[in-house]
Write a protein that holds these residues in place. Structure first.
Motif, mmCIF file in Angstrom:
data_model
loop_
_atom_site.group_PDB
_atom_site.id
_atom_site.type_symbol
_atom_site.label_atom_id
_atom_site.label_comp_id
_atom_site.label_asym_id
_atom_site.label_seq_id
_atom_site.Cartn_x
_atom_site.Cartn_y
_atom_site.Cartn_z
ATOM 1 N N GLN A 154 0.829 -1.198 0.000
ATOM 2 C CA GLN A 154 0.000 0.000 0.000
ATOM 3 C C GLN A 154 0.867 1.252 0.000
ATOM 4 O OE1 GLN A 154 -3.133 -0.198 3.047
ATOM 5 N NE2 GLN A 154 -2.996 -2.435 2.985
ATOM 6 N N ALA A 155 1.944 1.249 0.794
ATOM 7 C CA ALA A 155 2.841 2.411 0.857
ATOM 8 C C ALA A 155 3.518 2.649 -0.489
ATOM 9 C CB ALA A 155 3.884 2.206 1.946
ATOM 10 N N ALA A 156 3.965 1.580 -1.140
ATOM 11 C CA ALA A 156 4.607 1.719 -2.447
ATOM 12 C C ALA A 156 3.618 2.239 -3.485
ATOM 13 C CB ALA A 156 5.182 0.376 -2.886
ATOM 14 N N ALA A 157 2.377 1.769 -3.415
ATOM 15 C CA ALA A 157 1.354 2.221 -4.359
ATOM 16 C C ALA A 157 1.058 3.703 -4.185
ATOM 17 C CB ALA A 157 0.086 1.402 -4.176
ATOM 18 N N VAL A 158 1.052 4.170 -2.949
ATOM 19 C CA VAL A 158 0.815 5.593 -2.685
ATOM 20 C C VAL A 158 1.917 6.433 -3.321
ATOM 21 C CG1 VAL A 158 0.771 7.356 -0.883
ATOM 22 C CG2 VAL A 158 -0.554 5.258 -0.607
ATOM 23 N N MET A 159 3.170 5.980 -3.240
ATOM 24 C CA MET A 159 4.280 6.707 -3.847
ATOM 25 C C MET A 159 4.098 6.806 -5.361
ATOM 26 S SD MET A 159 7.460 5.051 -1.712
ATOM 27 C CE MET A 159 8.688 5.898 -2.730
ATOM 28 N N LEU A 160 3.738 5.694 -5.991
ATOM 29 C CA LEU A 160 3.536 5.700 -7.432
ATOM 30 C C LEU A 160 2.338 6.567 -7.817
ATOM 31 C CD1 LEU A 160 4.212 1.959 -8.292
ATOM 32 C CD2 LEU A 160 5.499 3.918 -9.139
ATOM 33 N N ALA A 161 1.280 6.512 -7.031
ATOM 34 C CA ALA A 161 0.093 7.314 -7.318
ATOM 35 C C ALA A 161 0.418 8.806 -7.272
ATOM 36 C CB ALA A 161 -1.019 6.985 -6.334
ATOM 37 N N THR A 162 1.307 9.195 -6.361
ATOM 38 C CA THR A 162 1.708 10.594 -6.269
ATOM 39 C C THR A 162 2.360 11.054 -7.567
ATOM 40 O OG1 THR A 162 2.022 10.442 -3.879
ATOM 41 C CG2 THR A 162 3.120 12.250 -5.006
ATOM 42 N N HIS A 163 3.250 10.228 -8.114
ATOM 43 C CA HIS A 163 3.911 10.578 -9.371
ATOM 44 C C HIS A 163 2.925 10.590 -10.536
ATOM 45 C CE1 HIS A 163 8.256 10.826 -8.430
ATOM 46 N NE2 HIS A 163 7.884 10.122 -7.366
#
Length: 234
Positions: A154-163
């Motif tokens: 979930q944390a990694a997905a949030v980072m990608l979603a930000t970009h």
């Protein structure tokens, strides 16, 4: 600890790649494809990814899809009018279902998705454009297994979603800028044609166009386009 470090390193590498590509002019679809590919290759449990785009007219589009399953899920939600990806696009920051075969929030969608092979889904809101609130998008990750998305995922997905959100906002601003330039060019050309035809100055030519716009209830840029299209003899 080693697994966590490996995940962080993989995500960081993907982020650096996306940022390098984002720094160069490219289409929004190409940028989103980089995001979805990064999600597929770096986030544990992910089997399919796409970005759901909902434009001002309410049209749905699946972008950067890594499989037919992901795009099919977007089309299914469009037909039904609800689902996790829509929930994320229109308001929820993160929508997570650990097992669609036992999901009660979207009954018809969940049953069809599970039958198609999607057991877990994680959808993240990308952006709601402040100037155009009807433009919405979500990053959607699917797994063929239940309980696939742990907190690290979930944390990694949030980072990608930000970009991905930054890419969409930047593309939207560029599109508006190009549209503004095109409008200015059309108005300038039409104004020049009126100045030449009626032997008037720039201020008077612009006033004529504004009057035409008001009288016909037509946008100024469209009036300008009509003048240009009609040619200098009209």
């Amino acid at each position: 600890m080693d697994d966590d470090q490996n995940i962080v390193a993989a995500v960081r590498a993907s982020m650096e790649k996306v940022v390098r590509e984002f720094a160069n002019p490219r289409s929004v679809d190409a940028t989103l494809e980089s995001i979805t590919t990064a999600a597929l290759t770096t986030i544990d449990g992910v089997d399919s990814v796409d970005v759901l785009l909902i434009d001002e007219d309410g049209a749905y589009r699946s972008a950067g899809s890594t499989s037919a399953l992901a795009s099919d899920m977007s089309q299914l939600q469009h037909r039904l009018g609800y689902g996790p990806c829509i929930d994320a696009a229109v308001g929820e920051t993160l929508v997570l279902s650990h097992d669609l075969s036992d999901e009660k929030r979207w009954p018809d969608y969940s049953a069809a998705a599970a039958a198609a092979g999607a057991r877990s889904v994680m959808s993240l809101q990308l952006y709601t454009h402040q100037g155009r609130p009807s433009c919405r998008a979500s990053l959607n990750l699917f797994s063929n297994s239940p309980n696939a998305f742990e907190p690290d995922s979930q944390a990694a997905a949030v980072m990608l979603a930000t970009h991905a959100a930054l890419a969409l906002v930047a593309h939207d601003r560029e599109a508006q800028f190009r549209s503004a330039l095109a409008s200015r060019d059309a108005i300038g050309q039409a104004k020049g044609m009126l100045m030449e035809r009626f032997t008037i100055d720039a201020v008077r030519a612009f006033e004529m166009m504004v009057k035409l716009s008001q009288d016909s209830n037509t946008k100024l840029v469209n009036v300008a386009a009509q003048i240009v299209a009609a040619g200098p003899e009209r």
